[in-house]
Motif scaffolding. Sequence first.
Motif, PDB file in Angstrom:
ATOM      1  N   GLU A 139       0.828  -1.207   0.000  1.00 46.05           N
ATOM      2  CA  GLU A 139       0.000   0.000   0.000  1.00 46.05           C
ATOM      3  C   GLU A 139       0.863   1.258   0.000  1.00 46.05           C
ATOM      4  OE1 GLU A 139      -3.409   0.026   0.160  1.00 46.05           O
ATOM      5  OE2 GLU A 139      -3.621  -2.151   0.270  1.00 46.05           O
ATOM      6  N   ALA A 198       1.501   4.767   1.630  1.00 46.57           N
ATOM      7  CA  ALA A 198       1.209   5.346   2.938  1.00 46.57           C
ATOM      8  C   ALA A 198       0.431   6.641   2.734  1.00 46.57           C
ATOM      9  CB  ALA A 198       2.501   5.596   3.704  1.00 46.57           C
ATOM     10  N   ILE A 223      -4.254   5.590   7.954  1.00 44.70           N
ATOM     11  CA  ILE A 223      -3.479   4.432   8.415  1.00 44.70           C
ATOM     12  C   ILE A 223      -3.954   3.997   9.794  1.00 44.70           C
ATOM     13  CG2 ILE A 223      -1.186   3.619   9.067  1.00 44.70           C
ATOM     14  CD1 ILE A 223      -0.080   5.574   6.934  1.00 44.70           C
ATOM     15  N   TYR A 265       2.597  -1.842   4.518  1.00 43.53           N
ATOM     16  CA  TYR A 265       3.246  -0.576   4.180  1.00 43.53           C
ATOM     17  C   TYR A 265       4.754  -0.742   4.330  1.00 43.53           C
ATOM     18  CZ  TYR A 265      -1.446   1.303   5.167  1.00 43.53           C
ATOM     19  OH  TYR A 265      -2.798   1.550   5.182  1.00 43.53           O
ATOM     20  N   ASN A 277       8.173   7.692   3.906  1.00 41.27           N
ATOM     21  CA  ASN A 277       6.792   7.434   4.308  1.00 41.27           C
ATOM     22  C   ASN A 277       6.504   8.105   5.652  1.00 41.27           C
ATOM     23  OD1 ASN A 277       6.406   5.939   2.013  1.00 41.27           O
ATOM     24  ND2 ASN A 277       6.637   3.940   3.016  1.00 41.27           N
ATOM     25  N   LEU A 307       3.293   7.210   7.558  1.00 40.30           N
ATOM     26  CA  LEU A 307       3.357   5.930   8.264  1.00 40.30           C
ATOM     27  C   LEU A 307       4.088   6.085   9.585  1.00 40.30           C
ATOM     28  CD1 LEU A 307       2.811   2.881   8.264  1.00 40.30           C
ATOM     29  CD2 LEU A 307       4.945   2.567   6.999  1.00 40.30           C
TER      30      LEU A 307
END
Length: 295
Positions: A170, A172, A178, A269, A275, A278
């Motif tokens: 996926e 982020a 999330i 992720y 990211n 995340l």
Amino acid sequence: PSRSGGPWLLGLVAQLLLWGSPGAWASYLRRSSSCMPIPHHMALCYDIGYSEMRIPNLLEHETMTEVIQQSSSWLPLLARECHPDARIFLCSLFAPICLDRLIYPCRSLCEAVKRSCAPVMACYGYPWPEILNCNKFPADHELCIAAVSMDENSSSRRMPRASCKDCELEEASTAREILESLCANDFAVKIRILRKNTTTTISDFDLDPSRVEVLKHGPLLRTEIPSRLQQWLDIDATCAHNIMRGTHAGVFVVSGEVQSDKVVVNKAYAWQKRNRNLHQAVRRWKHHRCPEQGG
């Protein structure tokens, strides 16, 4: 592989079911055949371990054009990595080795491939074709092509099973999305995955037990999470392969659900510096409260 799955399987099964009469293989034995080089553009069987094949083949394809066209229908199934001997089994039919007699695949080889690959076809509503009925093939004590991989019941190795779910890595998105995803799943863990090999048809993956950070254990015991995730890596080769994207090692945040005796990963992720969403979501998770339940 194609994410829709259906179109290539529909064409594949339609072609196989048209060639389902029990006497077809016997009629082949009464016809002359010739040896031809396996062409480079026959992706299914080129470089399989021998260079020449018989035409007509064991599926009664008369021309190389037909062989190439029909064999290409199976490539998406092989991409699902449903069994390490699937290519050998299929090529023994599409491109039979050019010896002084016909060599069929052994019944046990057919049965092993069917056990792993038929469920993938069933994902899209198609049965294992009658033309590949394993009872038509010779028993192992006869001259036939046997399985190459280890016994799937061996304690030293689990046979990977392909999943119906096309798990993908996926992007982020926002930290909020999330967090909502982590709340919606039974468990969430930050893990490091290692690829054990790159030379076999199916890639084997290991979980690094020293790099397991449990964010949410849900119905699982914290102590059992590493073994359950290793089981997931063993049985869902397709999902693990898609997540790794050809890399040899990587750190990921994965979340999923517990289904009876196994865990299923729904989201994955990549843990990378870029990211930021995340990273932010994981930092906030310790103090985050999910709707209608504790985090």
